[in-house]
Design an enzyme around this catalytic site. Structure first.
Site, mmCIF file in Angstrom:
data_model
loop_
_atom_site.group_PDB
_atom_site.id
_atom_site.type_symbol
_atom_site.label_atom_id
_atom_site.label_comp_id
_atom_site.label_asym_id
_atom_site.label_seq_id
_atom_site.Cartn_x
_atom_site.Cartn_y
_atom_site.Cartn_z
ATOM 1 N N ASP A 199 0.865 -1.172 0.000
ATOM 2 C CA ASP A 199 0.000 0.000 0.000
ATOM 3 C C ASP A 199 0.909 1.231 0.000
ATOM 4 O OD1 ASP A 199 -1.474 2.201 0.698
ATOM 5 O OD2 ASP A 199 -2.460 1.279 2.435
ATOM 6 N N GLN A 202 0.926 6.443 1.172
ATOM 7 C CA GLN A 202 1.707 7.487 1.865
ATOM 8 C C GLN A 202 3.167 7.503 1.425
ATOM 9 O OE1 GLN A 202 0.401 9.759 3.651
ATOM 10 N NE2 GLN A 202 -1.616 8.890 4.077
ATOM 11 N N CYS A 363 -8.418 6.488 10.488
ATOM 12 C CA CYS A 363 -8.790 5.237 9.784
ATOM 13 C C CYS A 363 -7.869 4.098 10.174
ATOM 14 C CB CYS A 363 -8.783 5.426 8.271
ATOM 15 S SG CYS A 363 -10.046 6.524 7.699
HETATM 16 N N1 PMP Z 1 -3.673 3.459 2.860
HETATM 17 C C1 PMP Z 1 -3.059 4.444 3.523
HETATM 18 C C2 PMP Z 1 -1.737 4.168 4.185
HETATM 19 C C3 PMP Z 1 -3.636 5.707 3.574
HETATM 20 O O1 PMP Z 1 -3.039 6.687 4.237
HETATM 21 C C4 PMP Z 1 -4.881 5.930 2.918
HETATM 22 C C5 PMP Z 1 -5.562 7.299 2.952
HETATM 23 N N2 PMP Z 1 -5.586 7.917 4.180
HETATM 24 C C6 PMP Z 1 -5.465 4.874 2.242
HETATM 25 C C7 PMP Z 1 -4.835 3.653 2.225
HETATM 26 C C8 PMP Z 1 -6.779 5.025 1.516
HETATM 27 O O2 PMP Z 1 -6.656 5.868 0.430
HETATM 28 P P1 PMP Z 1 -7.953 6.311 -0.382
HETATM 29 O O3 PMP Z 1 -8.934 6.806 0.626
HETATM 30 O O4 PMP Z 1 -7.439 7.400 -1.288
HETATM 31 O O5 PMP Z 1 -8.447 5.126 -1.137
#
Ligand code: PMP
Length: 405
Positions: A199, A202, A363
């Site tokens: 992922d 960031q 989140c």
């Molecule tokens: N993974 C990480 C590490 C994030 O920081 C975020 C967004 N805060 C996401 C996934 C999700 O990204 P998105 O909401 O743009 O799909």
């Protein structure tokens, strides 16, 4: 060397005032601001080349198709992927992970298998795997991190077993800022023939990423976190994996031929892009990546390291400060609490001083539970931030603290 003033002039929103004070925008891990070249590209694309893409015989459709496929090539070069068709456009990181969790799960996971993630994952890299685990009767294994917020290779390796089917891991934590040793982790997983999804939400705005050097099987990111538009993101997947996964959604674009009896799916990348793609967003994302490229990610990373070092030094002057994530391998994110002040109160008092930070669980509720807190305040930096803005943040925090004593 970065010309910070010239860069700031590229971002019109940075001239905004909030409650009469110049905006200090330190919520870049949630979303980044957009340079004029990105918003101009959106207007230009709608004004000059708007037509549904692929299969259109008319001029505008061909222009739009070419621009969309050029954007795919820009992303390919940005990630240094081997093939253009290894780049799939999605709605963002979240959709890209859901795609892999669904399609990989369908093809390769059976009851009793295991999926390995870490304790610092965003909900986006946790919930889709949980859903897959429930659907198929799998076990989700969570690799813990240490007091500094670092994952240790041995701990990670101990979580792998004969039953592990896939590893999914953040390149950079959105709460702790830790830059995980993803290359080493991928190596360890590959020794056991386990594929790895990274992922990169960031990571890509701050670190040069080369998916071939990393040998990542899947790598995902969101456009809006790298100065591009919202609503579009990227799944990179190795050709060999993508060819062996079933489609995620059905509809137009993803088909080769359709009859009432049977559908033959399209080739890569279209097999995974059902429906009209965001061909405006893709060209604006390409504009953002070109903009970042024109400044240079190496220089961006060096400047952001200076910002982080200065901020970390200044935070140490705040009495009763608690920092979450103190790894030496850290990106420009500072999660903190001061004394007993609730993160929401701190965020509100900073906002009144024109300073935008994020508060809450970011989140990552399970991560908050591991840290033993309900939430934190998070300041996150981009290359348009300045040392003066950090001074304002620190002064703002001290002023907020003074209101509580
Ligand atoms: N993974 C990480 C590490 C994030 O920081 C975020 C967004 N805060 C996401 C996934 C999700 O990204 P998105 O909401 O743009 O799909």
């Amino acid at each position: 060397m970065i010309d910070i003033q010239a860069i700031r002039n590229d971002f019109p929103i940075l001239q905004t005032t909030v409650y009469g004070k110049p905006l200090v925008y330190l919520d870049n891990a949630a979303t980044t601001q957009k340079p004029a070249c990105v918003t101009e590209q959106i207007v230009r694309a709608y004004s000059t080349m708007n037509a549904n893409i692929h299969r259109g015989v008319h001029y505008l459709s061909q222009q739009a198709t070419a621009a969309h496929e050029n954007a795919r090539q820009t992303v390919q070069h940005f990630l240094h992927a081997k093939f253009q068709h290894e780049i799939i456009f999605t709605r963002g990181t979240t959709e890209a992970i859901n795609l892999v969790a669904f399609s990989f799960g369908e093809a390769f996971c059976r009851q009793g298998d295991e999926i390995v993630i870490s304790g610092m994952e965003h909900h986006s890299n946790l919930v889709p795997w949980q859903m897959l685990a429930e659907r198929k009767g799998l076990t989700l294994k969570i690799v813990p991190f240490d007091d500094k917020g670092e994952l240790q290779l041995e701990t990670f390796e101990a979580a792998l077993s004969e039953k592990t089917r896939i590893v999914a891991l953040a390149h950079v934590s959105n709460v702790l800022g830790t830059v995980n040793p993803v290359k080493e982790i991928i190596e360890v997983a590959h020794r056991r023939n386990v594929p790895v999804l990274i992922d990169g939400a960031q990571a890509v705005p701050h670190i040069p990423v080369d998916v071939q050097t990393l040998d990542a099987d899947f790598y995902v990111f969101s456009s809006h976190k790298i100065y591009g538009p919202t609503g579009i993101g990227v799944l990179y997947g190795k050709e060999s994996w993508l060819n062996n996964l079933p489609p995620y959604q059905g509809g137009g674009e993803m088909i080769a031929t359709v009859s009432f009896e049977k559908t033959v799916y399209n080739e890569l990348p279209f097999k995974f892009e059902a429906g009209t793609p965001d061909y405006i967003g893709s060209t604006a994302l390409a504009a953002a990546l070109n903009y970042v490229g024109s400044i240079g990610l190496e220089d961006i990373a060096a400047y952001e390291r200076e910002l982080l070092a200065y901020a970390t030094e200044q935070f140490a002057t705040i009495p009763d400060i608690r920092l979450f994530g103190t790894s030496e391998r850290k990106s420009g994110v500072i999660s903190f609490l001061v004394g007993n002040i609730h993160p929401y109160d701190m965020g509100t008092l900073l906002d009144r001083q024109g300073i935008a930070v994020r508060t809450g669980h970011h989140c990552a509720e399970p991560l908050m539970n591991l840290l033993g807190v309900d939430g934190t305040v998070r300041a996150s930096f981009a290359f348009y931030n300045t040392m003066e803005e950090i001074d304002r943040l620190i002064a703002g925090i001290k002023k907020a603290v003074a209101m509580f004593v």
